[in-house]
Design a protein around this motif. Structure first.
Motif, PDB file in Angstrom:
ATOM      1  N   ASN A  49       0.793  -1.223   0.000  1.00 47.49           N
ATOM      2  CA  ASN A  49       0.000   0.000   0.000  1.00 47.49           C
ATOM      3  C   ASN A  49       0.827   1.275   0.000  1.00 47.49           C
ATOM      4  N   SER A  50       2.067   1.192   0.445  1.00 47.91           N
ATOM      5  CA  SER A  50       2.964   2.351   0.354  1.00 47.91           C
ATOM      6  C   SER A  50       4.394   1.845   0.478  1.00 47.91           C
ATOM      7  N   GLY A  51       5.330   2.724   0.140  1.00 47.40           N
ATOM      8  CA  GLY A  51       6.734   2.363   0.285  1.00 47.40           C
ATOM      9  C   GLY A  51       7.085   2.153   1.747  1.00 47.40           C
ATOM     10  N   TYR A  52       6.484   2.957   2.600  1.00 46.25           N
ATOM     11  CA  TYR A  52       6.756   2.824   4.035  1.00 46.25           C
ATOM     12  C   TYR A  52       6.313   1.438   4.516  1.00 46.25           C
ATOM     13  N   GLN A  53       5.115   1.048   4.119  1.00 46.27           N
ATOM     14  CA  GLN A  53       4.617  -0.269   4.543  1.00 46.27           C
ATOM     15  C   GLN A  53       5.414  -1.402   3.920  1.00 46.27           C
ATOM     16  N   SER A  66      20.099   5.533   4.573  1.00 47.90           N
ATOM     17  CA  SER A  66      18.841   4.897   4.134  1.00 47.90           C
ATOM     18  C   SER A  66      17.604   5.559   4.750  1.00 47.90           C
ATOM     19  N   HIS A  67      16.523   5.471   4.009  1.00 49.61           N
ATOM     20  CA  HIS A  67      15.253   6.110   4.380  1.00 49.61           C
ATOM     21  C   HIS A  67      14.708   5.581   5.714  1.00 49.61           C
ATOM     22  N   ALA A  68      13.936   6.422   6.387  1.00 53.16           N
ATOM     23  CA  ALA A  68      13.364   6.075   7.698  1.00 53.16           C
ATOM     24  C   ALA A  68      12.570   4.770   7.668  1.00 53.16           C
ATOM     25  N   SER A  69      11.922   4.481   6.550  1.00 57.18           N
ATOM     26  CA  SER A  69      11.124   3.241   6.474  1.00 57.18           C
ATOM     27  C   SER A  69      12.029   2.008   6.547  1.00 57.18           C
ATOM     28  N   ILE A  70      13.246   2.138   6.069  1.00 53.68           N
ATOM     29  CA  ILE A  70      14.205   1.024   6.146  1.00 53.68           C
ATOM     30  C   ILE A  70      14.683   0.883   7.596  1.00 53.68           C
ATOM     31  N   THR A 116      20.282  -1.098   0.674  1.00 61.55           N
ATOM     32  CA  THR A 116      20.637   0.261   0.285  1.00 61.55           C
ATOM     33  C   THR A 116      19.545   0.831  -0.622  1.00 61.55           C
ATOM     34  N   GLU A 117      19.594   2.136  -0.819  1.00 63.96           N
ATOM     35  CA  GLU A 117      18.762   2.745  -1.865  1.00 63.96           C
ATOM     36  C   GLU A 117      19.613   2.747  -3.132  1.00 63.96           C
ATOM     37  N   THR A 118      19.008   2.749  -4.315  1.00 57.81           N
ATOM     38  CA  THR A 118      19.846   2.845  -5.521  1.00 57.81           C
ATOM     39  C   THR A 118      20.104   4.320  -5.847  1.00 57.81           C
ATOM     40  N   PHE A 153      19.694   7.846  -3.931  1.00 58.75           N
ATOM     41  CA  PHE A 153      19.411   8.263  -2.547  1.00 58.75           C
ATOM     42  C   PHE A 153      18.503   9.484  -2.513  1.00 58.75           C
ATOM     43  N   SER A 154      17.490   9.384  -1.652  1.00 54.59           N
ATOM     44  CA  SER A 154      16.439  10.395  -1.652  1.00 54.59           C
ATOM     45  C   SER A 154      16.924  11.774  -1.240  1.00 54.59           C
ATOM     46  N   MET A 155      17.864  11.847  -0.317  1.00 52.15           N
ATOM     47  CA  MET A 155      18.278  13.151   0.190  1.00 52.15           C
ATOM     48  C   MET A 155      19.574  13.652  -0.448  1.00 52.15           C
ATOM     49  N   VAL A 194      17.384  -3.757  -2.494  1.00 50.04           N
ATOM     50  CA  VAL A 194      17.564  -2.345  -2.837  1.00 50.04           C
ATOM     51  C   VAL A 194      16.212  -1.644  -2.915  1.00 50.04           C
ATOM     52  N   ASP A 195      16.238  -0.372  -2.603  1.00 48.49           N
ATOM     53  CA  ASP A 195      15.054   0.476  -2.652  1.00 48.49           C
ATOM     54  C   ASP A 195      15.213   1.414  -3.855  1.00 48.49           C
ATOM     55  N   GLU A 196      14.352   1.219  -4.857  1.00 48.97           N
ATOM     56  CA  GLU A 196      14.442   2.002  -6.100  1.00 48.97           C
ATOM     57  C   GLU A 196      13.403   3.128  -6.138  1.00 48.97           C
ATOM     58  N   ALA A 197      12.956   3.574  -4.960  1.00 50.69           N
ATOM     59  CA  ALA A 197      11.891   4.596  -4.922  1.00 50.69           C
ATOM     60  C   ALA A 197      12.195   5.778  -5.852  1.00 50.69           C
ATOM     61  N   HIS A 198      13.452   6.231  -5.866  1.00 51.03           N
ATOM     62  CA  HIS A 198      13.772   7.438  -6.641  1.00 51.03           C
ATOM     63  C   HIS A 198      14.434   7.132  -7.988  1.00 51.03           C
ATOM     64  N   ALA A 199      14.604   5.836  -8.287  1.00 47.50           N
ATOM     65  CA  ALA A 199      15.203   5.449  -9.575  1.00 47.50           C
ATOM     66  C   ALA A 199      14.127   4.983 -10.546  1.00 47.50           C
ATOM     67  N   GLY A 214      10.336  -0.854  -4.942  1.00 46.78           N
ATOM     68  CA  GLY A 214      10.155   0.443  -5.609  1.00 46.78           C
ATOM     69  C   GLY A 214       8.780   1.004  -5.284  1.00 46.78           C
ATOM     70  N   THR A 215       8.532   2.229  -5.722  1.00 43.80           N
ATOM     71  CA  THR A 215       7.235   2.852  -5.413  1.00 43.80           C
ATOM     72  C   THR A 215       6.583   3.429  -6.677  1.00 43.80           C
ATOM     73  N   PHE A 216       5.287   3.596  -6.598  1.00 43.75           N
ATOM     74  CA  PHE A 216       4.545   4.293  -7.650  1.00 43.75           C
ATOM     75  C   PHE A 216       4.237   5.730  -7.235  1.00 43.75           C
ATOM     76  N   SER A 217       4.737   6.120  -6.058  1.00 46.06           N
ATOM     77  CA  SER A 217       4.319   7.402  -5.483  1.00 46.06           C
ATOM     78  C   SER A 217       5.191   8.575  -5.929  1.00 46.06           C
ATOM     79  N   LYS A 218       6.230   8.302  -6.713  1.00 43.78           N
ATOM     80  CA  LYS A 218       7.133   9.398  -7.085  1.00 43.78           C
ATOM     81  C   LYS A 218       7.079   9.583  -8.605  1.00 43.78           C
ATOM     82  N   ALA A 219       8.093   9.117  -9.337  1.00 41.83           N
ATOM     83  CA  ALA A 219       8.083   9.378 -10.786  1.00 41.83           C
ATOM     84  C   ALA A 219       6.843   8.820 -11.481  1.00 41.83           C
TER      85      ALA A 219
HETATM   86  C1  LIG Z   1      13.861   5.836  -0.376  1.00 42.57           C
HETATM   87  C2  LIG Z   1      12.427   5.825   0.008  1.00 42.57           C
HETATM   88  N1  LIG Z   1      11.854   4.653   0.349  1.00 42.57           N
HETATM   89  C3  LIG Z   1      10.556   4.586   0.711  1.00 42.57           C
HETATM   90  C4  LIG Z   1       9.763   5.704   0.744  1.00 42.57           C
HETATM   91  C5  LIG Z   1       8.339   5.607   1.181  1.00 42.57           C
HETATM   92  O1  LIG Z   1       7.508   5.530   0.065  1.00 42.57           O
HETATM   93  P1  LIG Z   1       5.974   5.999   0.172  1.00 42.57           P
HETATM   94  O2  LIG Z   1       5.965   7.478   0.128  1.00 42.57           O
HETATM   95  O3  LIG Z   1       5.334   5.336  -1.009  1.00 42.57           O
HETATM   96  O4  LIG Z   1       5.463   5.465   1.476  1.00 42.57           O
HETATM   97  C6  LIG Z   1      10.302   6.934   0.367  1.00 42.57           C
HETATM   98  C7  LIG Z   1       9.449   8.155   0.302  1.00 42.57           C
HETATM   99  O5  LIG Z   1       9.405   8.998   1.068  1.00 42.57           O
HETATM  100  C8  LIG Z   1      11.670   7.002   0.017  1.00 42.57           C
HETATM  101  O6  LIG Z   1      12.229   8.175  -0.288  1.00 42.57           O
END
Ligand SMILES: Cc1ncc(COP(=O)(O)O)c(C=O)c1O
Length: 384
Positions: A103-107, A129-133, A173-175, A177-179, A202-207, A233-238
């Motif tokens: 349901n989300s990248g966090y979950q 790495s992101h807080a969700s990790i 790792t993230e591929t 990095f979000s920040m 790997v977390d491809e949220a931003h790739a 990966g996520t559908f919530s960004k690109a």
């Molecule tokens: C690297 C990374 N992973 C996971 C998430 C969480 O994804 P979502 O916003 O879909 O919960 C984010 C977004 O903030 C992110 O930047």
């Protein structure tokens, strides 16, 4: 409530108190607050797909066909055929055997990491790495070790010292990095994970949508799909929508369906979101010019800011301008806001102490003229 009072006072004292601001609209790289429109550099809608007519049409159709909600969790009656279609599409997009939608990248991160690892296991994770990790690791109760950002010597040091003391081991790792907007050394990560008998996630949220063949991500770009065990990966960004996924082996997906609490105990994503996600996979294939232009513009901005002596990082659509103290980031953000830019300060604890920044997150709606204007405005208001 003592806890609430002291938390709020402490945050206020450190310039860390945040609040929500209601926007009244968004379009073409701008955000609106009633009549005032600002250039939005704080959005992750990198390809500008969230308002794309094809995504909206796909959502509308699913809304008419299936209604607004999915009515139950996936293991009860919430698993519609379009959820399965999306999972098949993701697996083939990522080149893996199977995929599972979250349901989300966090979950996804909290659930996957805490079901793959437990007491007696060890996780090696990039420090940025992101807080969700991080939360997934905490929930797992495994031992976790954070290696210095993208530092493979540091990772090797910990693997050598600790790996043998634990049962299972996961490197995360993230591929992109979000920040920091930079890219993980994937070639070295897969070499080390083989050498020390670990799994690699790997977390491809931003790739996702930006790099690789058809925008499939950085793992695909480097031809390492078979050597990375779990690709999230996520559908919530690109991709301009919402939700997330993991792509992996059939067995891993079957295990997660049966063991992953954040997957099991939450109502399935609504059909309109799933349909938009399917269409976003078609769109990134059909409109490669979006990511090509985005990356060219990001290179321009980075070079122009470096050219005026500023500390800007990244190798992607994310261009963080490092300014140091929280107060400097807040001040620059406010000055830019006066000039019509929405570029919010990123402060501790999201980034390390002394590395507060303005994270310019570029999107397809930002023209080269807008970026030139931004550089000129920064030059005239910011003192290094
Ligand atoms: C690297 C990374 N992973 C996971 C998430 C969480 O994804 P979502 O916003 O879909 O919960 C984010 C977004 O903030 C992110 O930047």
């Amino acid at each position: 409530m003592g806890r609430i009072d002291s938390f709020l006072k402490d945050r206020q004292k450190k310039d860390l108190l945040r609040s929500l601001r209601p926007a009244t609209g968004r379009s073409d790289g701008r955000i609106f607050f009633n009549d005032r429109g600002l250039v939005d550099f704080s959005s992750n809608d990198y390809l500008g797909l969230s308002n794309h007519p094809r995504l909206k049409a796909a959502s509308h159709k699913a809304l008419e066909d299936f209604g607004t909600g999915s009515s139950a969790s996936r293991l009860l009656s919430g698993s519609l055929d379009i959820h399965h279609e999306l999972e098949k599409r993701i697996a083939s997009f990522k080149g893996k055997e199977a995929a599972l939608v979250f349901n989300s990248g966090y979950q996804a991160n909290t659930g996957i990491i805490s079901s793959l690892c437990g007491r007696g296991d060890v996780i090696f994770c990039d420090r940025l790495s992101h807080a969700s990790i991080i939360d997934g690791m905490l929930l797992s109760q495994a031992r976790f070790i954070r290696f210095e950002h993208n530092d493979m010597e540091d990772l090797k040091f910990f693997l050598e010292r600790e790996r043998a003391n634990y049962r299972e081991a996961l490197i995360i790792t993230e591929t992109v990095f979000s920040m920091d907007g930079d890219i993980a050394p994937l070639g070295e990560l897969v070499r080390l994970k083989d050498l020390y008998n670990c799994k690699l996630m790997v977390d491809e949220a931003h790739a996702m949508g930006i790099f690789g063949p058809n925008g499939s991500g950085q793992v695909g770009a480097e031809g390492l799909t078979e050597r990375v065990d779990l690709i999230m990966g996520t559908f919530s960004k690109a991709m301009g929508s919402f939700g997330a996924y993991i792509a992996s082996s059939k067995e891993t997906i079957e295990y997660l369906v049966n063991a992953c609490r954040s997957f099991i105990y939450s109502t399935a994503l609504p059909p309109a979101v799933i349909a938009a996600n399917i269409e976003s996979l078609n769109l990134v294939k059909d409109e490669p010019q979006r990511r090509e232009l985005l990356l060219l513009n990001a290179d321009y901005l980075r070079e122009a800011l470096k050219g005026i002596g500023l500390n800007v990082r990244g190798a992607s659509q994310i261009c963080p301008l490092i300014v140091g103290a929280n107060s400097r980031a807040i001040e620059l953000s406010n000055r830019l806001m006066e000039r019509g830019y929405w570029a919010l300060p990123i402060r501790t604890p999201t980034v390390p102490e002394g590395e507060a920044r303005l994270r310019f997150s570029l999107t397809y709606g930002h023209t080269i003229d807008v970026l030139k204007g931004l550089v000129n405005d920064i030059r005239s208001i910011y003192k290094v």
